[in-house]
Design an enzyme around this catalytic site. Structure first.
Site, PDB file in Angstrom:
ATOM      1  N   ASP A 155     -85.329 -95.422  26.637  1.00 29.45           N
ATOM      2  CA  ASP A 155     -86.127 -96.017  27.869  1.00 29.45           C
ATOM      3  C   ASP A 155     -85.593 -96.332  28.943  1.00 29.45           C
ATOM      4  O   ASP A 155     -84.309 -96.247  29.234  1.00 29.45           O
ATOM      5  CB  ASP A 155     -86.873 -97.254  27.086  1.00 29.45           C
ATOM      6  CG  ASP A 155     -85.837 -98.387  26.548  1.00 29.45           C
ATOM      7  OD1 ASP A 155     -84.796 -98.079  26.203  1.00 29.45           O
ATOM      8  OD2 ASP A 155     -86.070 -99.399  26.776  1.00 29.45           O
TER       9      ASP A 155
ATOM     10  N   HIS B   8     -84.207 -88.700  21.611  1.00 32.32           N
ATOM     11  CA  HIS B   8     -85.228 -89.616  21.893  1.00 32.32           C
ATOM     12  C   HIS B   8     -84.743 -90.317  23.382  1.00 32.32           C
ATOM     13  O   HIS B   8     -84.197 -91.371  23.265  1.00 32.32           O
ATOM     14  CB  HIS B   8     -85.745 -90.903  20.732  1.00 32.32           C
ATOM     15  CG  HIS B   8     -86.753 -91.578  21.258  1.00 32.32           C
ATOM     16  ND1 HIS B   8     -88.235 -91.206  20.758  1.00 32.32           N
ATOM     17  CD2 HIS B   8     -86.991 -92.786  21.881  1.00 32.32           C
ATOM     18  CE1 HIS B   8     -88.968 -92.244  21.283  1.00 32.32           C
ATOM     19  NE2 HIS B   8     -88.351 -93.175  21.809  1.00 32.32           N
TER      20      HIS B   8
ATOM     21  N   GLU C 115     -82.484 -91.650  18.956  1.00 33.29           N
ATOM     22  CA  GLU C 115     -82.357 -92.224  20.409  1.00 33.29           C
ATOM     23  C   GLU C 115     -80.820 -92.375  20.848  1.00 33.29           C
ATOM     24  O   GLU C 115     -79.893 -92.181  19.744  1.00 33.29           O
ATOM     25  CB  GLU C 115     -83.123 -93.567  20.468  1.00 33.29           C
ATOM     26  CG  GLU C 115     -83.024 -93.983  21.700  1.00 33.29           C
ATOM     27  CD  GLU C 115     -84.089 -95.146  21.877  1.00 33.29           C
ATOM     28  OE1 GLU C 115     -84.673 -95.576  21.073  1.00 33.29           O
ATOM     29  OE2 GLU C 115     -84.559 -95.564  23.181  1.00 33.29           O
TER      30      GLU C 115
ATOM     31  N   ASP D  66     -83.433 -84.742  14.003  1.00 26.83           N
ATOM     32  CA  ASP D  66     -83.331 -83.946  15.412  1.00 26.83           C
ATOM     33  C   ASP D  66     -84.733 -83.645  15.920  1.00 26.83           C
ATOM     34  O   ASP D  66     -85.038 -82.490  16.163  1.00 26.83           O
ATOM     35  CB  ASP D  66     -82.226 -83.014  15.567  1.00 26.83           C
ATOM     36  CG  ASP D  66     -82.153 -82.441  16.997  1.00 26.83           C
ATOM     37  OD1 ASP D  66     -82.381 -83.384  17.842  1.00 26.83           O
ATOM     38  OD2 ASP D  66     -81.587 -81.236  17.210  1.00 26.83           O
TER      39      ASP D  66
HETATM   40  O1  G3I Z   1     -79.626-106.028   9.528  1.00 27.90           O
HETATM   41  C1  G3I Z   1     -81.111-105.716   8.866  1.00 27.90           C
HETATM   42  C2  G3I Z   1     -80.720-105.498   7.415  1.00 27.90           C
HETATM   43  O2  G3I Z   1     -80.212-106.781   6.861  1.00 27.90           O
HETATM   44  C3  G3I Z   1     -82.052-104.829   6.739  1.00 27.90           C
HETATM   45  O3  G3I Z   1     -81.751-104.694   5.577  1.00 27.90           O
HETATM   46  C4  G3I Z   1     -82.363-103.790   7.506  1.00 27.90           C
HETATM   47  C5  G3I Z   1     -83.840-103.291   6.978  1.00 27.90           C
HETATM   48  O4  G3I Z   1     -84.520-102.552   7.727  1.00 27.90           O
HETATM   49  O5  G3I Z   1     -82.624-104.140   8.850  1.00 27.90           O
HETATM   50  C6  G3I Z   1     -81.488-104.487   9.293  1.00 27.90           C
HETATM   51  O6  G3I Z   1     -81.861-104.878  10.945  1.00 27.90           O
HETATM   52  C7  G3I Z   1     -82.334-103.817  11.653  1.00 27.90           C
HETATM   53  C8  G3I Z   1     -81.151-103.875  12.848  1.00 27.90           C
HETATM   54  O7  G3I Z   1     -81.745-103.011  13.797  1.00 27.90           O
HETATM   55  C9  G3I Z   1     -79.875-103.253  12.655  1.00 27.90           C
HETATM   56  O8  G3I Z   1     -79.167-103.391  13.486  1.00 27.90           O
HETATM   57  C10 G3I Z   1     -83.590-103.967  11.921  1.00 27.90           C
HETATM   58  O9  G3I Z   1     -84.511-103.668  11.036  1.00 27.90           O
HETATM   59  C11 G3I Z   1     -84.174-103.155  13.060  1.00 27.90           C
HETATM   60  O10 G3I Z   1     -85.321-103.016  13.543  1.00 27.90           O
HETATM   61  C12 G3I Z   1     -83.194-103.185  14.246  1.00 27.90           C
HETATM   62  O11 G3I Z   1     -83.262-102.268  15.287  1.00 27.90           O
HETATM   63  C13 G3I Z   1     -83.182-102.469  16.590  1.00 27.90           C
HETATM   64  C14 G3I Z   1     -84.226-101.841  17.365  1.00 27.90           C
HETATM   65  O12 G3I Z   1     -83.730-101.909  18.690  1.00 27.90           O
HETATM   66  C15 G3I Z   1     -85.577-102.464  17.085  1.00 27.90           C
HETATM   67  O13 G3I Z   1     -85.661-103.681  17.384  1.00 27.90           O
HETATM   68  C16 G3I Z   1     -81.825-101.871  17.022  1.00 27.90           C
HETATM   69  O14 G3I Z   1     -80.781-102.467  16.464  1.00 27.90           O
HETATM   70  C17 G3I Z   1     -81.550-101.729  18.493  1.00 27.90           C
HETATM   71  O15 G3I Z   1     -80.547-100.929  18.812  1.00 27.90           O
HETATM   72  C18 G3I Z   1     -82.822-101.207  19.102  1.00 27.90           C
HETATM   73  O16 G3I Z   1     -82.508-101.279  20.360  1.00 27.90           O
HETATM   74  C19 G3I Z   1     -83.458-100.548  21.187  1.00 27.90           C
HETATM   75  C20 G3I Z   1     -84.204-101.570  22.220  1.00 27.90           C
HETATM   76  O17 G3I Z   1     -84.945-102.466  21.464  1.00 27.90           O
HETATM   77  C21 G3I Z   1     -85.225-100.691  23.114  1.00 27.90           C
HETATM   78  N1  G3I Z   1     -84.238 -99.689  23.912  1.00 27.90           N
HETATM   79  C22 G3I Z   1     -83.518 -98.819  23.017  1.00 27.90           C
HETATM   80  C23 G3I Z   1     -82.895 -99.365  22.002  1.00 27.90           C
HETATM   81  C24 G3I Z   1     -82.152 -98.205  21.030  1.00 27.90           C
HETATM   82  O18 G3I Z   1     -83.235 -97.855  20.032  1.00 27.90           O
HETATM   83  O1  9MR Z   2     -89.289 -95.259  23.097  1.00 30.37           O
HETATM   84  C1  9MR Z   2     -89.159 -96.530  22.555  1.00 30.37           C
HETATM   85  C2  9MR Z   2     -87.579 -96.620  21.988  1.00 30.37           C
HETATM   86  O2  9MR Z   2     -86.923 -96.581  23.335  1.00 30.37           O
HETATM   87  C3  9MR Z   2     -87.655 -97.975  21.344  1.00 30.37           C
HETATM   88  O3  9MR Z   2     -86.220 -97.830  20.851  1.00 30.37           O
HETATM   89  C4  9MR Z   2     -88.492 -97.734  20.141  1.00 30.37           C
HETATM   90  C5  9MR Z   2     -88.359 -98.973  19.347  1.00 30.37           C
HETATM   91  O4  9MR Z   2     -88.855-100.360  19.920  1.00 30.37           O
HETATM   92  O5  9MR Z   2     -89.899 -97.630  20.443  1.00 30.37           O
HETATM   93  C6  9MR Z   2     -89.977 -96.414  21.276  1.00 30.37           C
HETATM   94  O6  9MR Z   2     -91.397 -96.382  21.656  1.00 30.37           O
HETATM   95  C7  9MR Z   2     -92.098 -96.152  20.476  1.00 30.37           C
HETATM   96  C8  9MR Z   2     -92.973 -97.377  20.064  1.00 30.37           C
HETATM   97  O7  9MR Z   2     -92.104 -98.208  19.611  1.00 30.37           O
HETATM   98  C9  9MR Z   2     -94.051 -96.790  19.022  1.00 30.37           C
HETATM   99  N1  9MR Z   2     -94.798 -95.780  19.670  1.00 30.37           N
HETATM  100  C10 9MR Z   2     -94.190 -94.651  20.001  1.00 30.37           C
HETATM  101  C11 9MR Z   2     -93.216 -94.923  21.175  1.00 30.37           C
HETATM  102  C12 9MR Z   2     -92.457 -93.647  21.619  1.00 30.37           C
HETATM  103  O8  9MR Z   2     -91.898 -92.989  20.595  1.00 30.37           O
END
Ligand code: G3I
Ligand code: 9MR
Length: 568
Positions: free
Chosen positions: A181, A485, A540, A531
């Protein structure tokens, strides 16, 4: 200096055509870039053979023969493998491993095998700069007009104050796009920027002269520091000059579609201040002041003052938690309910940079246990700084005991891989890279080769010694991600994705599973990668995964260069 970005072994086709052999079917899994000549060289195989050959990639001549180990089950892969060790083979060249009729992807042995990958891992940041055009001279096929100038962004309702009400216009240019993003988040920027600063600090001898081929390449500042500054400059704009607090993020209201940033007309907003963002900012700025001091003292002062003001705000606002998006907003959150680790980190960096130890009285320093750093858990970062900058014995022991526990896990695994189920989540390759960074710091502190070897093992996992036989870095190796992504890669009209990007990697939780078709059948954690464009939970890219990867590859590259020099 312009360096080639693709380590191609064009003559390989003369030996055995690779067409038609899909990755997993080759049955021999290894780092597809290769190995420094003196490094341990390991592959794994699921083929049933007691021996293997190392063959010249061009002629097919057998140059080395060795024995495989008996097979052992690797629970993370859901399969048994034998180990192949050809460490004793040190001759420079291009090779494949062969077992019967099957052969591995090609790889090189040379004493600067990671040079182009090391440069590309840093150029990723340049190619993902916000607010500026990337001219063809520096970006080649990935040249693009300026996207999101961010000179006019709007205070969101959640951030409104008396002096800066909702809709108030601010300017907040520069920085790197966070990931696939285009948004910019302070929490994630903090650990990312710190990691790159630490990389520079440790490998200055090698990195000071590194040419990243960026517009600033001809100024007097090292290119790596020019690139890091692009993000520090943005972070500085996120501090409220009135009270020192730091806004959590700058983003659109929702994730936008897969379009180029210059075509987007969506407004960008500044969201509420938070304790986590302000502490991460304070820690990063305090550290930056040390690293930039020798190059630009005025900038170092600016960073340190910003860090102090942020700290003052936090003392008055110790628990302003960002836990969920305001209504009507759906962009990244980087939510964190526990900011005790961020407190420890900011306190330590400020104490070291100012020489004022009273900062250290504000938070506990010592924990019973530490975890490998990731954006919500930064408690090891101040231990790194205390170990490296203060030679603090208790911090050194904390760093080494976590490192030793990972070495033990690696030793117990046929693939020499320390990753467990907990590590194989969203951003698992970032977790692997952070383990590699920990190993290199442990090596720096002790010069014990087992840490360097474990760092190599982790790099090998990322570059192909994994059950999918994939090199997780775009544009490198024979099989690498083609559909990350990543909005820029998708929308730019160029077939190949932006190069040098580490994708998130295997993630057993598959939060995107419902809309993704490409996940393999096996549910073993290290197999859960797809992929395909829609796989934001496994495919991503993100700055906080690429930064420790840059640390790992640049660190191994620098140590290797140093060792080659002493060998001569
Ligand atoms: O730590 C828990 C674990 O205890 C549990 O068993 C497991 C079950 O799903 O979840 C674990 O946490 C996860 C965490 O990542 C681990 O680091 C969460 O579910 C998961 O939702 C979380 O994902 C984060 C994601 O955003 C959604 O919020 C990622 O760390 C984080 O890197 C990612 O960051 C995104 C930004 O929001 C937006 N830009 C892109 C970026 C990369 O994807
Ligand atoms: O593109 C978004 C990505 O950068 C984020 O890591 C991700 C999780 O927050 O969300 C992606 O956006 C998706 C959204 O969460 C759900 N609908 C589809 C979007 C694009 O694939």
């Amino acid at each position: 200096m312009k360096r080639k970005l693709l380590p191609l072994i064009s003559s390989l086709a003369l030996f055995v055509p690779l067409t038609g052999i899909s990755a997993a079917e080759t049955g021999i899994f290894l780092n597809q870039i290769g190995f420094p000549d003196m490094a341990p060289k390991t592959a794994i195989t699921n083929l049933d053979s007691d021996t293997f050959d190392v063959c010249d990639a061009e002629s097919g001549a057998v140059l080395f023969t060795g024995k495989t180990t008996p097979p052992l089950y690797w629970d993370m892969a859901g399969e048994s493998f034998r180990r192949i060790d050809f460490t004793d083979f040190t001759e420079n060249g291009s090779y494949v491993i062969r077992i019967g009729d099957e052969h591995s992807y090609p790889f090189e042995i040379s004493n600067d095998v990671y040079e182009s990958l090391a440069v590309a891992s840093m150029r990723y940041f340049y190619l993902n700069r916000a607010s500026v055009a990337l001219p063809e001279a520096f970006a080649g096929a990935y040249s693009r007009p300026a996207g999101y100038p961010d000179t006019e962004v709007y205070i969101h309702k959640s951030a409104a104050s008396e002096t800066k009400p909702e809709g108030f216009v601010m300017s907040s240019p520069k920085g790197w796009f966070d990931a696939g993003d285009y948004n910019k988040y302070i929490v994630n920027s903090g650990i990312t920027t710190y990691t790159l600063l630490c990389m520079y600090d440790l490998y200055k001898g090698h990195l000071e002269g590194m040419d990243l081929h960026i517009p600033e390449s001809n100024n007097s500042m090292p290119d790596v520091l020019d690139e890091i500054r692009w993000n520090l400059d943005w972070m500085l704009t996120m501090q409220d000059s009135e009270d020192g607090g730091v806004y959590s993020k700058l983003s659109t209201l929702n994730f936008i579609g897969f379009v180029m940033p210059e075509t987007s007309t969506e407004k960008r907003h500044i969201f509420s201040k938070s304790t986590a963002a302000t502490l991460d900012f304070a820690a990063t700025m305090a550290y930056a002041s040390r690293v930039y001091r020798d190059y630009d003292a005025a900038y170092a002062d600016e960073c340190l003052n910003a860090a102090k003001r942020a700290w003052d705000w936090v003392l008055l606002h110790p628990d302003v938690l960002f836990l969920k998006n305001p209504e009507g907003v759906n962009t990244g959150m980087y939510q964190d309910a526990d900011v005790s680790d961020e407190f420890e980190w900011a306190a330590m960096e400020l104490a070291i940079s100012t020489g004022d130890s009273s900062y250290r009285n504000h938070s506990s320093e010592k924990r019973d246990a530490y975890t490998v750093p990731c954006w919500p858990m930064v408690e090891l970062l101040p231990r790194y700084s205390a170990a490296l900058d203060l030679q603090d014995a208790s911090a050194i022991s904390d760093v080494l005991s976590l490192a030793d526990s990972l070495v033990a896990k690696r030793n117990a695994n046929i693939a020499l891989n320390p990753m467990d189920r907990k590590a194989l989540e969203w951003g698992s390759n970032g977790n692997a890279a952070n383990m590699g960074m920990l190993m290199l710091i442990a090596y720096q502190l002790t010069e014990k080769t087992v840490y360097l070897e474990t760092a190599q093992d982790i790099l090998d996992y990322i570059l192909g010694r994994n059950p999918l036989n994939i090199c997780y870095v775009t544009g490198f190796g024979e099989k690498s991600p083609l559909y990350p992504h990543h909005r820029l890669s998708h929308a730019d009209g160029v077939d190949a994705p932006y190069p040098g990007m580490l994708v998130g990697g295997a993630n057993w939780a598959k939060q995107d599973g419902a809309q993704c078709k490409g996940y393999p059948e096996s549910d073993a954690p290290a197999m859960c990668y797809s992929d395909e464009l829609g796989s934001y939970a496994s495919n991503e890219v993100a700055i906080n995964w690429s930064a420790p990867f840059a640390f790992l590859v640049n660190g191994i590259n620098a140590v290797d260069a140093e060792q080659s020099k002493t060998k001569e």
